[in-house]
Design a protein around this motif. Structure first.
Motif, PDB file in Angstrom:
ATOM      1  N   THR A  52       0.832  -1.194   0.000  1.00 28.04           N
ATOM      2  CA  THR A  52       0.000   0.000   0.000  1.00 28.04           C
ATOM      3  C   THR A  52       0.873   1.253   0.000  1.00 28.04           C
ATOM      4  OG1 THR A  52      -0.099   0.229   2.403  1.00 28.04           O
ATOM      5  CG2 THR A  52      -1.660  -1.303   1.384  1.00 28.04           C
ATOM      6  N   ASN A  53       0.232   2.409   0.057  1.00 26.92           N
ATOM      7  CA  ASN A  53       0.958   3.679   0.156  1.00 26.92           C
ATOM      8  C   ASN A  53       1.181   4.098   1.612  1.00 26.92           C
ATOM      9  OD1 ASN A  53       1.251   4.230  -2.656  1.00 26.92           O
ATOM     10  ND2 ASN A  53      -0.921   4.787  -2.736  1.00 26.92           N
ATOM     11  N   ASP A  54       0.725   3.269   2.546  1.00 24.74           N
ATOM     12  CA  ASP A  54       0.908   3.583   3.965  1.00 24.74           C
ATOM     13  C   ASP A  54       2.370   3.429   4.348  1.00 24.74           C
ATOM     14  OD1 ASP A  54      -1.950   3.779   4.351  1.00 24.74           O
ATOM     15  OD2 ASP A  54      -2.018   1.590   4.316  1.00 24.74           O
ATOM     16  N   ARG A  55       2.954   4.488   4.889  1.00 25.73           N
ATOM     17  CA  ARG A  55       4.352   4.430   5.314  1.00 25.73           C
ATOM     18  C   ARG A  55       4.458   4.689   6.814  1.00 25.73           C
ATOM     19  NH1 ARG A  55       8.184   3.714   1.688  1.00 25.73           N
ATOM     20  NH2 ARG A  55       9.809   4.352   3.175  1.00 25.73           N
ATOM     21  N   ASN A  56       5.341   3.914   7.441  1.00 26.05           N
ATOM     22  CA  ASN A  56       5.625   4.045   8.879  1.00 26.05           C
ATOM     23  C   ASN A  56       4.403   3.775   9.760  1.00 26.05           C
ATOM     24  OD1 ASN A  56       8.310   4.910   8.221  1.00 26.05           O
ATOM     25  ND2 ASN A  56       7.474   6.959   7.815  1.00 26.05           N
ATOM     26  N   VAL A  57       3.404   3.115   9.197  1.00 28.33           N
ATOM     27  CA  VAL A  57       2.217   2.711   9.951  1.00 28.33           C
ATOM     28  C   VAL A  57       1.806   1.321   9.482  1.00 28.33           C
ATOM     29  CG1 VAL A  57       1.345   5.061  10.315  1.00 28.33           C
ATOM     30  CG2 VAL A  57       0.643   3.784   8.286  1.00 28.33           C
ATOM     31  N   THR A  58       0.904   0.736  10.223  1.00 29.81           N
ATOM     32  CA  THR A  58       0.361  -0.563   9.821  1.00 29.81           C
ATOM     33  C   THR A  58      -0.431  -0.421   8.535  1.00 29.81           C
ATOM     34  OG1 THR A  58       0.239  -1.316  12.107  1.00 29.81           O
ATOM     35  CG2 THR A  58      -1.204  -2.416  10.534  1.00 29.81           C
ATOM     36  N   ALA A  59      -0.295  -1.385   7.659  1.00 30.43           N
ATOM     37  CA  ALA A  59      -0.992  -1.345   6.370  1.00 30.43           C
ATOM     38  C   ALA A  59      -2.497  -1.450   6.558  1.00 30.43           C
ATOM     39  CB  ALA A  59      -0.507  -2.483   5.486  1.00 30.43           C
TER      40      ALA A  59
END
Length: 934
Positions: free
Chosen positions: A415-422
């Motif tokens: 995904t595009n989620d960075r530094n967090v849970t997907a």
């Protein structure tokens, strides 16, 4: 929704068309009397007329019976003509669980916790208050009306009966119940032991029981109130996803007679009114001192006015859902050049993928975060591989299809989620197993693959040069060495069932779950009352469903509140245990969720979160100092708006207390879209999902009177009145907007803070149109509305078309066929829908009333767990005298119209409207049609 048992809906589902009404179809009613003698008299008069008694209700809650008639016409005549009947409701088979559970065959059936803290983290909300309380719910009895419970589960005590955690209960239907009366097999044992191949077995009740009171030594976790004693009343079979309302009603009576302190209902039917029979019974239970907790429903994305029944009951505690602070993930192992990397992955059903073999993992793009990765066919052989694909750019299902066509065995979407849970997408129709990882981990795998590919290409170039030298020297090419080298340079991956607890993303922490149904009721009673964690919940399951699992839904928020009430009851004085006072306590000291829009000063709306997240420790501690009544303020609409309200603060301490009062406004909710280019009847559409108006100044102004500098001092053991003046944001919104303004009144001491939610509407409910006048508003509603449906079941009568219907009755097959359907779609709920028969401009009479045209919830764009995209009613040419259908009970006899030309007039009563006022009805008259009757 519920349908009348003597009508069949005009629908198109899986190419099944309805054009016949079977006159032999049974009709059932729940009938209330004021004495058992009148119940007996009614049975004696009708038992020989094809009537079967399903249940007798004989408590101080409800005196009556549930009956089934072989002949619907006789049933209606008997019910309408008996003056001893106080009230009646049609029996329907539409009480559904508020937790749809997607199924996938590509999921592993077990898990291994990553460490000893994994399950404790995933269930931390269960024992948030345990350390601060003396009692864990001991001595409190909680009734669960659900699918039964697998009490053999060690975490649920392992037994049923005296001395067991699950001590009370009954099976009202049996495993083989299919919705029919003949399939009911009652029993004393409420166990959920469905066969593993059952089509509708969900383990729902076992999951609810675990949230309330589990004590699990294997994984070291407990439910909210592990000391509580449980009663279980089973109302669902193994192969039927719904339960009749008369069965649930009987279960409520049985739980009451068994002495339950609390009754948990994680199921419901169409609502938004408090007059439905389950809501009526729930309110009566509360009046007898029983705490009734009900799930508000899971259709939060479909807009306002959708709280399910019985949660819509006036005195019921309706519960919505918040996100969990921890979510389940599993470990994807990456093997590359002797190195092993653990990557957390998620699935949309919170289960591990069941690919048991190490497989090559390959990227479908040559660049990281390619925008349209795998959006086109993959012209490459990816046989027996796992494909790493960037999410976005096109429908993920298209990417997965392309991967499948290329021979892949599974897909990992980064995904595009960075530094967090997907995050993840719900992809129940995906034709490959799908895992989701965040962008950081996607980059990590991508770089491993890229680095390995570069080394491999460099090695191939070097080998090519060496082979050319060998060929010059008449050497041989080492083909086997090249194959072995190819294998050694392949990165492999394995989906494991190692369970890990992942911290939820910042966007989800302490936020509302999007699926949680929204209030208020149609009469603007604020709902829900409270919210609790309900997303990504871990709890017990029956052994045939692997004993443990994860679920999401308001079904699982309700037991958090039921367990919380048990904790309160077992930790406070008995004279403070009334349902009304406990509701005040929990609502006053609930904690509001985080702001949905971080850069706006206003908080989330009470029609989404009620008073806020239940907090037992804060409630008990706060109540020792003071509480505020009423627990909520319904400001109503502009027509019934009352600007000044009085609240009472009760000082429970022996010393005086100074309380600071303040106003905490919430984001204004836009529930309707208004088009300036259309008439009032055509210009309103419910917003799905609702809008939150993010403009500063778009909130009510509140003035506190009878205070000095907004501070009020109250002597010990005394009360004080606070007078509050409300000024709606009329300058920001016109009366046609029908927005809901809302917020909280805050009452704070140096150590404690209480609040009271309020909500009101700008504009009048009576001005909202009821009938949708649109064409094909959604794929689930592919017709013009309102309209006359043709007997074929798949088309409607055009506005300028004169229809022709031939109604005929076959006494041998008992079939009435050929009549018209009335198709209606509601933009707003209505207390009653009257359908009149018109001939030559004169009203001949009314179409006989059915219960599904009373207290009707509005429609939604999609079909959901308890709402539909439109309603339909079949007309067989019968009628009763004009306006007699409006009476709660009528003795009018039905007649049959003669062949001729007719129209049907649909009349829907506006909210807060008066039946005797013509202007309070929203009306539509059909095109003229010809009716031939044999």
């Amino acid at each position: 929704m519920k349908y009348s048992l003597i009508n069949i809906p005009f629908v198109l589902l899986s190419s099944l068309l309805f054009s016949l009404v079977k006159a032999s179809q049974h009709a059932g009613y729940i009938v209330e009397f004021n004495s058992l003698s009148k119940v007996s008299s009614f049975i004696d008069k009708n038992v020989n007329q094809g009537m079967t008694v399903r249940y007798t209700y004989d408590s101080d809650l409800f005196m009556g019976i549930a009956v089934d008639f072989e002949d619907p016409k006789l049933a209606k005549r008997v019910i309408d003509s008996d003056s001893s009947i106080l009230r009646s409701w049609s029996i329907h088979n539409r009480v559904n669980m508020h937790a749809p559970i997607p199924r996938r065959r590509d999921l592993k059936t077990s898990f291994i916790p990553q460490n000893k803290d994994t399950i404790r983290l995933l269930t931390e909300a269960n024992y948030k208050f345990n350390k601060e309380l003396e009692s864990n719910g001991s001595g409190i009895k909680i009734g669960i009306i659900d699918t039964g419970v697998d009490y053999t589960h060690p975490a649920l005590g392992g037994c049923f009966g005296k001395g067991c955690k699950i001590r009370y209960g009954y099976d009202l239907v049996g495993n083989d119940f299919d919705g029919s009366l003949s399939s009911i097999k009652e029993g004393d044992d409420p166990i959920d032991n469905c066969p593993i191949n059952s089509t509708s077995a969900t383990g729902h009740g076992t999951f609810v029981a675990g949230i309330i009171a589990a004590e699990d030594k294997e994984y070291n976790w407990t439910g909210v109130a592990p000391g509580a004693t449980l009663g279980v009343w089973k109302v669902y079979g193994c192969n039927n996803p719904s339960s009749p309302n008369d069965v649930v009603l009987k279960a409520m009576e049985m739980a009451y007679k068994a002495g339950m302190d609390i009754i948990n209902l994680s199921s419901g039917v169409r609502g938004a009114w408090d007059e439905e029979v389950l809501s009526v019974m729930a309110d009566r239970l509360v009046s007898k001192g029983v705490h009734v907790v009900a799930a508000s429903g899971n259709i939060g994305l479909n807009g306002i006015f959708l709280t399910a029944s019985p949660a819509s009951g006036k005195d019921v505690i309706a519960v919505g859902s918040t996100m969990n602070n921890y979510v389940p993930g599993f470990i994807l192992k990456i093997y590359s050049k002797g190195n092993e990397i653990d990557i957390p992955y998620r699935t949309f059903v919170n289960g591990a993928l069941s690919l048991h073999d190490k497989l090559p993992i390959l990227a479908t793009s040559e660049t990281l975060n390619q925008k349209e990765d795998a959006c086109k066919e993959l012209h490459k052989n990816y046989n027996d591989s796992i494909l790493l694909i960037h999410q976005g750019g096109c429908d993920s299902l298209k990417k997965i299809k392309h991967a499948k066509d290329a021979g892949a065995k599974a897909v990992v979407l980064y995904t595009n989620d960075r530094n967090v849970t997907a995050g993840f997408e719900l992809l129940p129709t995906a034709n490959l197993p799908v895992a989701f990882i965040n962008n950081n981990d996607g980059e990590l795998i991508f770089n491993v693959l890229k680095k390995l590919s570069k080394r491999h290409n460099d090695r191939k170039d070097k080998d090519k040069e060496e082979n050319e030298d060998k060929e010059d020297g008449n050497g041989k090419d080492g083909a086997n060495d090249e194959i072995n080298d190819e294998l050694s340079n392949t990165t492999m991956a394995l989906f494991t069932n190692v369970l890990t607890a992942l911290r939820a993303s910042e966007n989800d922490l302490d936020k509302m779950a999007s699926f949680s149904s929204l209030g208020p009721t149609n009469e603007l009673d604020l709902k829900p009352e409270l919210v609790a964690v309900g997303a990504n919940i871990f709890s017990t399951l029956p052994t045939y469903q692997t004993s443990y699992g994860f679920r999401s839904g308001t079904s699982f928020s309700a037991p958090y509140v039921s367990g919380s009430i048990a904790l309160v009851l077992s930790n406070i004085k008995t004279d403070h245990s009334s349902p009304d006072l406990i509701k005040h306590m929990l609502m006053n000291f609930a904690e509001q969720v985080k702001k949905p829009i971080s850069d706006i000063e206003y908080g989330d709306s009470p029609i989404r979160q009620g008073a806020g997240v239940v907090d037992v420790a804060q409630a008990i501690k706060g109540f020792e100092q003071f509480h505020v009544s009423p627990a909520k303020l319904n400001l109503n609409d502009s027509a019934y708006f009352k600007s000044d309200h009085e609240l009472t603060i009760f000082n429970h301490g022996s010393n005086h207390v100074s309380i600071q009062v303040a106003h905490l406004p919430s984001l204004t909710v836009t529930g309707y879209s208004v088009s300036a280019n259309l008439s009032q009847e055509q210009g309103y559409t419910p917003v799905e999902p609702v809008g939150l108006y993010d403009v500063n100044g778009s909130v009510a102004n509140v003035i506190f009177r009878s205070t000095k500098n907004n501070v009020i001092t109250i002597p010990g053991r005394q009360t004080a009145k606070v007078h509050v003046h409300f000024e709606p944001p009329n300058n920001e919104f016109s009366a046609t907007s029908h927005v809901l303004y809302n917020g909280y009144l805050s009452f704070s001491t140096a150590t404690t803070k209480a609040s009271v939610p309020y909500a009101g509407m700008i504009g009048n409910m009576r001005d909202l149109p009821i009938l949708d006048r649109s064409t094909k508003p959604s794929p689930a509603a592919p017709f013009e509305f309102p309209s006359i449906g043709l007997p074929s079941g798949n088309s409607t009568l055009d506005r300028d078309q004169i229809g022709h219907f031939h109604i005929h009755y076959d006494s041998r097959s008992h079939i009435v066929a050929g009549g018209p359907y009335v198709l209606v779609r509601l933009l707003t709920g209505t207390a009653i829908i009257q359908i009149q028969i018109v001939q030559d401009g004169q009203v001949v009479g009314d179409m006989p009333m059915t219960e599904d045209r009373r207290w009707v919830m509005r429609n939604t764009l999609q079909v959901t767990e308890y709402s539909t995209a439109y309603y339909s009613w079949y007309w067989a040419g019968d009628y009763v005298p004009k306006d007699s259908s409006l009476e709660p009970e009528t003795t009018a006899e039905k007649k049959q119209v003669k062949s001729g030309n007719y129209q049907l007039k649909v009349r829907a009563l506006r909210v807060f409207g008066y039946p005797e006022k013509e202007e309070d009805w929203d009306e539509w008259t059909s095109p003229r049609f010809k009716l031939d009757i044999d």
